[in-house]
Design a protein around this motif. Sequence first.
Motif, PDB file in Angstrom:
ATOM      1  N   LEU A 103      -2.860  -1.596  11.750  1.00 43.88           N
ATOM      2  CA  LEU A 103      -2.811  -0.413  12.605  1.00 43.88           C
ATOM      3  C   LEU A 103      -2.847   0.877  11.779  1.00 43.88           C
ATOM      4  O   LEU A 103      -3.399   1.884  12.214  1.00 43.88           O
ATOM      5  N   VAL A 104      -2.239   0.840  10.591  1.00 41.07           N
ATOM      6  CA  VAL A 104      -2.301   2.011   9.700  1.00 41.07           C
ATOM      7  C   VAL A 104      -3.748   2.331   9.352  1.00 41.07           C
ATOM      8  O   VAL A 104      -4.180   3.487   9.394  1.00 41.07           O
ATOM      9  N   PHE A 105      -4.518   1.293   9.011  1.00 43.20           N
ATOM     10  CA  PHE A 105      -5.935   1.493   8.686  1.00 43.20           C
ATOM     11  C   PHE A 105      -6.737   1.913   9.915  1.00 43.20           C
ATOM     12  O   PHE A 105      -7.525   2.863   9.868  1.00 43.20           O
ATOM     13  N   LEU A 106      -6.551   1.215  11.033  1.00 42.07           N
ATOM     14  CA  LEU A 106      -7.312   1.541  12.240  1.00 42.07           C
ATOM     15  C   LEU A 106      -6.989   2.937  12.745  1.00 42.07           C
ATOM     16  O   LEU A 106      -7.860   3.632  13.287  1.00 42.07           O
TER      17      LEU A 106
ATOM     18  N   TRP B 126      -0.391  -9.885   0.011  1.00 46.07           N
ATOM     19  CA  TRP B 126      -0.008  -8.579  -0.522  1.00 46.07           C
ATOM     20  C   TRP B 126      -1.235  -7.746  -0.870  1.00 46.07           C
ATOM     21  O   TRP B 126      -1.236  -6.520  -0.702  1.00 46.07           O
ATOM     22  N   LEU B 127      -2.290  -8.400  -1.349  1.00 49.56           N
ATOM     23  CA  LEU B 127      -3.536  -7.680  -1.632  1.00 49.56           C
ATOM     24  C   LEU B 127      -4.096  -7.080  -0.358  1.00 49.56           C
ATOM     25  O   LEU B 127      -4.527  -5.918  -0.344  1.00 49.56           O
ATOM     26  N   TRP B 128      -4.090  -7.857   0.725  1.00 47.47           N
ATOM     27  CA  TRP B 128      -4.602  -7.350   1.998  1.00 47.47           C
ATOM     28  C   TRP B 128      -3.801  -6.131   2.465  1.00 47.47           C
ATOM     29  O   TRP B 128      -4.386  -5.131   2.903  1.00 47.47           O
ATOM     30  N   MET B 129      -2.482  -6.194   2.380  1.00 50.51           N
ATOM     31  CA  MET B 129      -1.661  -5.046   2.777  1.00 50.51           C
ATOM     32  C   MET B 129      -2.008  -3.815   1.943  1.00 50.51           C
ATOM     33  O   MET B 129      -2.137  -2.693   2.473  1.00 50.51           O
ATOM     34  N   GLY B 130      -2.166  -4.003   0.629  1.00 52.21           N
ATOM     35  CA  GLY B 130      -2.524  -2.884  -0.228  1.00 52.21           C
ATOM     36  C   GLY B 130      -3.881  -2.305   0.119  1.00 52.21           C
ATOM     37  O   GLY B 130      -4.066  -1.079   0.103  1.00 52.21           O
ATOM     38  N   VAL B 131      -4.835  -3.173   0.445  1.00 52.86           N
ATOM     39  CA  VAL B 131      -6.175  -2.701   0.819  1.00 52.86           C
ATOM     40  C   VAL B 131      -6.112  -1.876   2.091  1.00 52.86           C
ATOM     41  O   VAL B 131      -6.751  -0.817   2.203  1.00 52.86           O
ATOM     42  N   MET B 132      -5.350  -2.326   3.073  1.00 54.65           N
ATOM     43  CA  MET B 132      -5.249  -1.586   4.331  1.00 54.65           C
ATOM     44  C   MET B 132      -4.661  -0.190   4.108  1.00 54.65           C
ATOM     45  O   MET B 132      -5.168   0.810   4.623  1.00 54.65           O
ATOM     46  N   VAL B 133      -3.588  -0.110   3.331  1.00 56.29           N
ATOM     47  CA  VAL B 133      -2.952   1.182   3.077  1.00 56.29           C
ATOM     48  C   VAL B 133      -3.874   2.076   2.252  1.00 56.29           C
ATOM     49  O   VAL B 133      -3.989   3.286   2.518  1.00 56.29           O
ATOM     50  N   ALA B 134      -4.557   1.498   1.254  1.00 57.93           N
ATOM     51  CA  ALA B 134      -5.452   2.286   0.413  1.00 57.93           C
ATOM     52  C   ALA B 134      -6.631   2.837   1.227  1.00 57.93           C
ATOM     53  O   ALA B 134      -7.022   3.999   1.055  1.00 57.93           O
ATOM     54  N   LEU B 135      -7.194   2.015   2.100  1.00 57.89           N
ATOM     55  CA  LEU B 135      -8.294   2.482   2.943  1.00 57.89           C
ATOM     56  C   LEU B 135      -7.829   3.594   3.880  1.00 57.89           C
ATOM     57  O   LEU B 135      -8.547   4.576   4.103  1.00 57.89           O
TER      58      LEU B 135
ATOM     59  N   ALA C 223      -5.349   5.715   3.361  1.00 56.95           N
ATOM     60  CA  ALA C 223      -5.140   6.927   2.573  1.00 56.95           C
ATOM     61  C   ALA C 223      -6.466   7.594   2.239  1.00 56.95           C
ATOM     62  O   ALA C 223      -6.605   8.828   2.326  1.00 56.95           O
ATOM     63  N   ALA C 224      -7.473   6.798   1.870  1.00 59.28           N
ATOM     64  CA  ALA C 224      -8.777   7.366   1.539  1.00 59.28           C
ATOM     65  C   ALA C 224      -9.409   8.046   2.753  1.00 59.28           C
ATOM     66  O   ALA C 224      -9.982   9.139   2.644  1.00 59.28           O
ATOM     67  N   LEU C 225      -9.307   7.419   3.912  1.00 60.55           N
ATOM     68  CA  LEU C 225      -9.878   8.006   5.123  1.00 60.55           C
ATOM     69  C   LEU C 225      -9.181   9.313   5.492  1.00 60.55           C
ATOM     70  O   LEU C 225      -9.828  10.285   5.903  1.00 60.55           O
ATOM     71  N   LEU C 226      -7.866   9.357   5.347  1.00 58.51           N
ATOM     72  CA  LEU C 226      -7.134  10.582   5.678  1.00 58.51           C
ATOM     73  C   LEU C 226      -7.468  11.710   4.703  1.00 58.51           C
ATOM     74  O   LEU C 226      -7.523  12.881   5.099  1.00 58.51           O
TER      75      LEU C 226
END
Length: 261
Positions: free
Chosen positions: A149-152, A235-244, A246-249
């Motif tokens: 949801l953070v990424f979406l 954990w990699l998936w969680m990091g990818v979602m948060v990183a994406l 942050a990049a979008l914002l």
Amino acid sequence: MIATMRYEFAMQIRRPSLWIVYGLAFAALVAVLPYWSLTGGSHGGNAVAGAMSRAAQLLVTMLAMVYGCMLADRPGRDRALRVDGILDATPSGRTARLAGKYAGVCAATAVPMALAYFGRAAAYAVAEGEPSALGWAAVTFAASTLPGLVFLGALGFAGPLLVPPMVFRVLFVAYWFWGNLIPAYLMPTLSHTIFSATGEYARYGLLAPLPDEYGRGPAAMFDVLRPGFTPAAAWLWMGVMVALAAALLVLVRLRLSRSES
């Protein structure tokens, strides 16, 4: 930021359309998916954890589309109402307002989904005599649903700045099916990769592990992005979602700065 977050949360949570659209989507989910049985989720492990993982999987399948679509008209709302100039005259910074708007709107838009999920968890706890279901539901929602949801939410803020909100909604629904639900062997897709927002890596890597003999089906394009369901992959998936997200914002902030100059 806090004031903006509180205001945006209050405005979004009071939208009748938010509850109506979620209600219709939830009715469709209950009609076509086995949301009340939650069978096939334990995979030979903890039955309660498996049931809560199964509930999260079914819920995200349909309600995540509503989540993204309901965000589409929020990023440009201040400009549409012509109050952006008034807000710029306040002591708050644009970055703080963007962060508050993002947090408040996303949190409010996720409330109906959370209510549906924890309501199902409570019903399961009562029906099965398993009060631990509520604890597993909290862990499952935090680990497998919130990162997606953070990424979406960030995607829902970035997309409408490039295309009109209605066009974004159509594109978002198409993206959701293509990038998250379509089996990988049917066409080139990001479905079931670490870039998919469905949360399966957290569910099956941390919470309800799949048996070793579980197969992924025929080889498909982008399989390099489909590691096994392990704690490290989760954990990699969680990091990818948060990183994406942050990049979008950051891109949203740069786009707003350019349009304001």
